[in-house]
Design a protein around this motif. Sequence first.
Motif, short mmCIF file in Angstrom:
data_model
loop_
_atom_site.label_atom_id
_atom_site.label_comp_id
_atom_site.label_asym_id
_atom_site.label_seq_id
_atom_site.Cartn_x
_atom_site.Cartn_y
_atom_site.Cartn_z
N LEU A 432 0.92 -1.31 0.01
CA LEU A 432 0.10 -0.11 -0.02
C LEU A 432 0.80 1.09 -0.33
O LEU A 432 -0.15 2.84 -0.48
CB LEU A 432 -0.75 -0.44 1.09
CG LEU A 432 -2.58 -0.92 0.85
CD1 LEU A 432 -3.01 -1.59 2.54
CD2 LEU A 432 -2.74 -0.82 -0.25
N GLU A 433 2.22 1.12 0.38
CA GLU A 433 3.06 2.13 0.25
C GLU A 433 3.64 3.08 -1.36
O GLU A 433 4.32 3.70 -1.03
CB GLU A 433 4.00 2.00 1.45
CG GLU A 433 3.71 2.08 3.35
CD GLU A 433 4.65 2.12 3.60
OE1 GLU A 433 5.78 2.11 3.61
OE2 GLU A 433 3.84 2.12 4.75
N ASP A 434 3.16 1.52 -1.92
CA ASP A 434 4.10 1.86 -3.15
C ASP A 434 2.87 2.27 -4.09
O ASP A 434 1.44 1.80 -4.32
CB ASP A 434 3.77 -0.52 -4.24
CG ASP A 434 4.85 -0.14 -5.27
OD1 ASP A 434 5.24 1.09 -5.86
OD2 ASP A 434 4.91 -0.49 -5.98
N ASP A 435 3.73 3.80 -4.50
CA ASP A 435 3.21 4.44 -5.89
C ASP A 435 2.46 3.78 -6.59
O ASP A 435 1.29 4.05 -7.63
CB ASP A 435 3.52 5.25 -6.61
CG ASP A 435 4.37 6.41 -5.36
OD1 ASP A 435 3.02 6.25 -4.09
OD2 ASP A 435 5.19 6.81 -5.22
N ASN A 436 2.70 1.44 -7.22
CA ASN A 436 2.69 1.63 -8.32
C ASN A 436 1.45 0.77 -7.63
O ASN A 436 0.77 -0.37 -8.62
CB ASN A 436 3.71 0.75 -9.43
CG ASN A 436 4.62 0.89 -9.38
OD1 ASN A 436 4.42 2.59 -10.51
ND2 ASN A 436 5.89 0.68 -9.10
N PHE A 437 0.51 1.18 -7.29
CA PHE A 437 -0.60 -0.42 -6.28
C PHE A 437 -1.54 0.13 -7.50
O PHE A 437 -1.95 1.87 -7.16
CB PHE A 437 -0.77 0.14 -4.48
CG PHE A 437 -1.80 -0.75 -3.88
CD1 PHE A 437 -1.65 -1.85 -3.45
CD2 PHE A 437 -3.27 -0.28 -3.98
CE1 PHE A 437 -2.89 -2.66 -2.92
CE2 PHE A 437 -4.36 -0.56 -3.46
CZ PHE A 437 -3.69 -1.46 -2.88
N GLU A 438 -2.24 -0.61 -7.99
CA GLU A 438 -3.76 -0.51 -8.59
C GLU A 438 -4.83 -0.58 -7.71
O GLU A 438 -4.46 -2.30 -7.50
CB GLU A 438 -3.47 -0.88 -9.58
CG GLU A 438 -2.61 0.25 -10.47
CD GLU A 438 -2.22 0.10 -11.87
OE1 GLU A 438 -2.87 -0.97 -12.29
OE2 GLU A 438 -1.29 0.63 -12.54
N LEU A 570 -6.23 1.83 2.21
CA LEU A 570 -6.74 0.98 1.88
C LEU A 570 -8.25 2.28 1.16
O LEU A 570 -8.13 2.30 -0.37
CB LEU A 570 -7.73 -0.20 2.36
CG LEU A 570 -6.99 -1.44 1.66
CD1 LEU A 570 -7.42 -2.41 1.79
CD2 LEU A 570 -6.09 -1.86 -0.09
N LEU A 571 -8.65 2.50 2.32
CA LEU A 571 -9.26 3.95 2.51
C LEU A 571 -8.49 4.48 0.90
O LEU A 571 -9.65 5.62 0.21
CB LEU A 571 -10.42 4.25 3.14
CG LEU A 571 -10.92 3.43 3.51
CD1 LEU A 571 -11.29 3.80 4.72
CD2 LEU A 571 -12.50 3.34 2.80
#
Length: 748
Positions: A432-438, A570-571
């Motif tokens: 969740l701390e990764d900018d690439n999280f989608e 997540l929110l």
Amino acid sequence: MKRKSITILIALFSLCCSYTASGAIDSMDVLSYQKPDLQKQVDSILKITDSKEYDLAIEMASSLINEAEKRNENGFLFHGYNLLSITYDQLQDSVPAFDYAKKALHFAKLSKNDTLIAWGYNNLAASLSEYPETRDQALTYYKESLQIQRRLNDGEFLDAALNIAELYRDEKNFTMMYPYLREAQKSYDEDCFYYDDPLVYLNILWGDYYKGLDFPDRALVYYSKAYDLTEEKKMDYLALDFYSGFADFLTKYGKPKQALKVYKRYIFYFKNKEQVKNQETFQLAQAHMEAEELRRARNDAELKQQILDQDLQRKKTQSVLLGSIIGLMVLFLAYLFYSERLRLGLIKNLKLNNRHLKKAKDRAEKSERSKTKFFSTLSHEMRTPLYGVTGIISILEKKDAFAEYKDEIGSLKFSADHLLDIINDLLDISKLEDDNFELIKKPFNVKLLVEELVSSFQQNSLKNSNCKIICDVDSSVPNYVVGDSRRISQILLNILGNAVKFTPKGTIAIRLRSKILSSGKYKIQFEIEDNGIGIPKEKHESIFDEFSQLDDLQSDNKGTGLGLPIVRKLLNKMGSDIELKSEPGQGSIFTFTIEFAEATLLQVIGKREAKKSEGDSELTNLKDLRILIVDDNKINRLVTRRVLENQNAIIFEAQNGEEALERTRKHHYDMIMMDINMPGMNGYETTKAIRVFDKSTPIIALTAAEASYVKQKVKESGMNDVITKPYNLKKFSDVIAKEIKGRNQITG
């Protein structure tokens, strides 16, 4: 008919109207004592004005002003301008009368003499009262004057009170007129000599007051007194204003003889005025001419003085300016020197700070890489033994020989699943701390999702609990929406799990409400309420911090402290946030809102067909299929072997990449299960080497690392798919079935 305050002869003034407030000597006595020559000029102007020698009065008043200016005597400047105002008022020239009244008030204020200030306000108000549009301002000035006179309480007649009463008379406001008339009447002193006797004005206004109230008899008494005083004192300027109205009054109330008498006197004064009109006109013209000449003379003198003053001031200004310029140049040079040194110092500090920032940035990036590597390694190292545990448990629970140990095996399985949840939470925090999280947005039934979650909790977590969960989904919530159902489930599971931990007995309610936005989207509000032990207000924020636990709460099951931080992260990824309302002993309410687009019919149908297709995919019969298991861990090989042998597959093993490569060169296999992290040749390298001579055999990666971290490498190395250890048996079977089916289609 307004009565203006006029300076009287100082000798008579001091006899009966002395200024006794606070034991002080009257201001006029002080002026008379200090400046007898200027006071004599004031007295002379009063006599000349009384004899209607207006031109001489104007000349003398101008002379008084010149002399007072030289001596800087503000009190006598007031008298000079005040007398000019009164003179022009008697000449019925209202414009200069008003201008001089303003100047008189100005110098009265500069003198700081309250008596003069009161006179100034009264006389300026008298000039303003002549015009309807300025009567409100006149009333204000009259009241200012009256307030000062009341404070002084020096026995002087209250001209302002008399004039206020007359203003209210003109407005026919007789109620407001009365108190001011009474106040003026009380201030009248019969023993005092007045230049312009106010008793005449008082009697006229009392008559007007009773006439306005329709008491003609009483009005007649006061009008008669005013008439007698006017005749006695030969106040012809007042007679012309008063007699005409008085004669009309007498006629109206049946006094024709008296009316005729008064009217004759009015005619007498009127004719007398006509006889002297030419003389007054000449005097007025002469007075105007001489006043203008005096003004010009004063202006010339003032102009010359101004030129001299300006020349002197210019020289002073030039000197000051030159000095200022020199001073500014010195300051500017000093500033330049200081700025240059400061700039060099700032550049030096900036370079130093940049070096520190670069080091800090490098440390942060290194720390982030280390953190990612740590989580990946932690995942692998923990999942690898856990794979053996869960795999053996799955094998044992299907063996009839261990049926009597069903409860123990169930507890062991529960503990292993719980450990897997903790590992997954740790990985989620990292991802969740990764900018690439989608987020994966697909259509799903939000009502069904919530109901299934509640049902799952009731069947498992609450099976032996005194707590129950209530599900309340409003009819406004759409059935199908587009979103990441897995992450929504994760959010609700964490919040519900938290509520169950801290609600040993009671009720937990999950509520869904929605409203449609102007954009067409649905804003759905999720609310989870429990009547558990509650959370102190000072802890509301800290519970969303990673690894935070509420040590002071009475609960034996506190968890890792990762659930709620994952919820908030997540929110935030979904453009929302969570709100908490809670007090100790009052339970807790967690609330968040998410915007969803409603799923279209085509999207829903597509999802159902995909599900149906997935449901129809059955595990292809593995009988007689040759499968090679490549894994350096003996226990993992054992677990995978047992699972596949249960499907009647023929199993072969290799404990490292080199052995696997040698076996595939010599033998044919229908599928290869390849571990990734092995000593020597790892799974990627082994697969690439195999693909050199074998392009078709399905190779499935078995890894304890999180699938999202290895998917790209798996694809690049030539593997067909990936299974994460410890795996779910259904997913394990689905992946094998898909690859076998694909292989059969190619070979068929």
